[in-house]
Scaffold this active site. Structure first.
Site, short mmCIF file in Angstrom:
data_model
loop_
_atom_site.label_atom_id
_atom_site.label_comp_id
_atom_site.label_asym_id
_atom_site.label_seq_id
_atom_site.Cartn_x
_atom_site.Cartn_y
_atom_site.Cartn_z
N SER A 74 0.80 -1.22 0.00
CA SER A 74 0.00 0.00 0.00
C SER A 74 0.83 1.27 0.00
CB SER A 74 -0.94 0.01 1.21
OG SER A 74 -0.19 -0.08 2.41
N LYS A 96 12.90 -0.52 0.39
CA LYS A 96 11.47 -0.20 0.39
C LYS A 96 11.32 1.21 -0.13
CE LYS A 96 8.99 0.21 4.25
NZ LYS A 96 8.12 -0.16 5.40
N MET A 115 17.31 -2.01 4.10
CA MET A 115 17.56 -2.97 5.18
C MET A 115 18.25 -4.19 4.59
SD MET A 115 13.95 -2.70 7.33
CE MET A 115 14.67 -3.28 8.88
N ASP A 161 0.74 -3.99 13.39
CA ASP A 161 0.15 -4.35 12.10
C ASP A 161 0.50 -5.80 11.77
OD1 ASP A 161 -1.02 -4.38 9.63
OD2 ASP A 161 0.41 -3.04 8.67
N ASN A 208 3.79 -8.93 6.68
CA ASN A 208 4.86 -8.42 7.53
C ASN A 208 5.72 -9.51 8.14
OD1 ASN A 208 4.13 -5.79 7.00
ND2 ASN A 208 2.82 -5.61 8.81
N ASP A 216 8.59 -4.37 8.53
CA ASP A 216 7.67 -3.23 8.55
C ASP A 216 7.38 -2.74 9.97
OD1 ASP A 216 5.81 -1.29 8.06
OD2 ASP A 216 4.72 -2.43 6.57
#
Length: 451
Positions: free
Chosen positions: A145, A163, A250, A295, A300, A314
Site C-alpha cells: 500500500s 522499500k 535494510m 500491524d 509483515n 515493517d
C-alpha cells in the site's frame, strides 16, 4: 554500470501511482459509480427472477469485490491500506468473494512502471543513482500500500531490500481518508455497527506514521535491540547509507510469505510452531519490550524454510506502551483467564473499553464480548484455532449489540491498535489452523506477582 534486470522482468500488474488530490478523488469517484452500477444490475436481476432485492446483498457481490480490489490495488496509499485491514479483519465475516479478493491486497498491489520508479530513484539518490549499486533488480519483490520493495547489491557485496515509497502517497493521506469516508457510507459496503469515524481516525494516524521512513528506521533499530537474540525470530538491520526520506534500506531477509504455510501438505507441527512463536512474540512485545508492532498482517512476516526462522518486517506501525497501560491490560487478562465478570468489567472501565457514560446494556454487551474473546486463555492445553468458531461468535455478538443497544464511546486510539495486534495475531493462528497453548504462552505474564 551495475547489473540491472530489464523492466520487462517486472510483474505484468503495473500502473503509475495516481498523484494529486483531484486525480485520486477521480479514481474513488469512478469506484463509487462502478459499485453502484454493479449493485443496480444485481438488484434488477433479482427482481427479474421474482426475488426481493437486498441492497447489502447487491453491493457485496463477486463482481463488486473484483471492482473494489482492482481499483484499490491501482491507487495504493490510504485506500489500499484500508483494503488490507478489511482482508485481515474480515476473514470469516465478509462474504467469501470479498475476503478472498481483498486478501490479494496484502502483497499484490500494482507495481510502478519502470519510468516512474526510475524517477523516484533519481529524485532520492540523484543522477547516476545506479552507480551506487553493483546490481539493482527492477522487478519488485513485493508491492503493497505504501511502497514496493526491490533487491539490490552494493559494491561491497551487501544484499539489501529497498522499500521505495510511492510518490505523492504521504501528501494524499488526508484527502484519501476523507474520500474513503464518503465511499464507505454507501449502504451495504460497511458492515452494520462499524463506526467509520472510529475506524478512519487511527487509519489516518497510522498512515502518517508509516510514511515517515526516518521514524520507521529508528523504530526498527530500537525494536531489534529490544528483541535481542531469539532463535526463531530475526529483524533485518537498517542500512543508513542507502536510506533516504522515501527509501528505507535494510538487510535482505530470506524466506517466503507466511501464507505459504497455509498450503496443503504443510505439517501441523510446523504451523503450530510458527503460530506459537508469533503469540510469544506478541506477549513479549507488550509485557517485556514495551514496543509493539501493531500491524500483524501476513505480509509483515517471512518464513525461512531452511532455518525455520521468521523474519519480522515493517515497523512503521510500531507503538511504545506505557507501564500504566501494561498494568491495566495485565489485570484485564487475569480477569478473562478467570472468567470473572465483575473483575472484567472493572478492568474494561480502567482500559477504556467501556465508559461510565455508556448505558448498562452497552457495558454488559462489551463485557460479554470480552469474556468470549478470552476463551483461549481458559483452555487447558493447546487451543485449536483451526476448529474454533471464535471469530464468527465475536462478530455475531457485535452485530447483536449493534441491533439491540448500539455502541458507546470508542476506546482510546492506542488501545484500538493494541487490540488489533492481539486479535490480529489470533486471526493469523486461525488462518494457519494452528494449535497453541495460550495458557502457557501468557502464563507468567498474567501471574498475580508479575511486575
Amino acid at each position: 554500470m551495475p547489473r540491472t534486470e530489464p523492466p520487462a522482468s517486472a510483474p505484468a500488474r503495473h500502473a503509475a501511482v495516481p498523484q494529486g488530490r483531484w486525480s485520486r478523488s477521480l479514481h474513488l469517484g469512478r469506484l463509487a459509480g462502478e459499485l453502484l452500477a454493479g449493485a443496480v444490475a444485481t438488484g434488477a436481476g433479482q427482481l427479474a427472477r421474482g426475488e426481493r432485492p437486498s441492497w447489502a446483498g447487491s453491493v457485496l457481490t463477486p463482481g463488486n469485490a473484483q471492482r473494489l480490489t482492482e481499483r484499490l490495488a491501482q491507487m495504493r496509499g490510504a485506500v489500499m491500506k484500508l483494503g488490507q485491514l478489511m482482508s485481515m479483519e474480515g476473514q470469516d465475516v465478509l462474504p467469501a468473494p470479498f475476503a478472498e479478493l481483498l486478501a490479494r491486497l496484502r502483497d499484490q498491489a500494482y507495481a510502478m512502471p519502470a519510468t516512474q520508479l526510475a524517477d523516484v530513484l533519481e529524485r532520492e539518490y540523484g543522477q547516476g543513482w545506479h552507480q551506487r549499486f553493483r546490481h539493482f533488480s527492477f522487478a519488485p519483490i513485493a508491492a503493497a500500500s505504501i511502497g514496493q520493495v526491490h533487491r539490490a547489491e552494493t559494491h561491497e557485496g551487501e544484499v539489501l531490500a529497498l522499500k521505495i515509497q510511492y510518490p505523492g502517497v504521504r501528501a494524499s493521506i488526508d484527502s484519501d481518508v476523507d474520500n474513503l469516508g464518503l465511499l464507505l457510507r454507501m449502504p451495504g459496503l460497511t458492515p452494520p455497527g462499524v463506526a467509520l469515524d472510529t475506524l478512519l481516525a487511527p487509519l489516518r494516524a497510522q498512515l502518517q506514521a508509516e510514511t515517515d521512513y526516518a521514524a520507521e528506521a529508528r523504530a526498527a533499530t530500537d525494536y531489534r535491540d529490544r528483541l535481542g537474540d531469539m532463535p526463531e525470530l530475526f529483524v533485518p538491520r537498517v542500512n543508513t547509507a542507502h536510506s533516504t526520506a522515501h527509501i528505507l534500506a535494510m538487510d535482505f531477509a530470506p524466506g517466503q510469505a507466511l501464507a505459504t504455510l497455509m498450503q496443503p501438505g504443510v505439517p501441523q507441527s510446523q504451523r503450530d510452531r510458527v503460530a506459537t512463536a508469533l503469540c510469544r512474540l506478541a506477549v513479549r512485545e507488550f509485557f517485556d519490550m514495551r514496543l509493539v508492532q501493531t500491524d500483524p498482517n501476513f505480509g509483515n512476516y517471512l518464513y525461512d524454510a531452511d532455518t525455520g526462522r521468521i523474519g519480522l518486517l515493517d515497523f512503521g506501525a510500531a507503538q511504545a506502551v506505557s507501564d500504566a497501560r501494561v498494568a491495566q491490560l495485565r489485570e484485564l487478562g487475569r480477569a478473562l483467564r478467570q472468567a470473572h465478570r465483575a473483575r472484567t468489567h472493572e478492568a474494561a472501565l480502567a482500559v477504556g473499553l467501556v465508559h461510565a457514560s455508556d448505558t448498562p446494556a452497552q457495558q454488559t454487551a462489551v463485557v460479554n464480548l470480552l469474556l468470549t474473546v478470552g476463551e483461549p486463555l481458559r483452555t487447558q492445553g493447546p487451543y485449536d484455532f483451526g476448529a474454533s468458531t471464535l471469530v464468527k461468535e465475536v462478530f455475531q455478538q457485535g452485530q447483536e449489540q449493534f441491533l439491540a443497544s448500539g455502541y458507546g464511546q470508542p476506546p482510546p486510539a492506542d488501545v484500538m491498535l493494541l487490540q488489533r495486534k492481539f486479535m490480529g495475531t489470533f486471526l493469523l493462528c486461525a488462518r494457519l489452523g494452528a494449535r497453541v497453548d495460550l495458557g502457557e504462552v501468557f502464563g507468567s505474564a498474567l501471574d498475580e506477582d508479575a511486575r
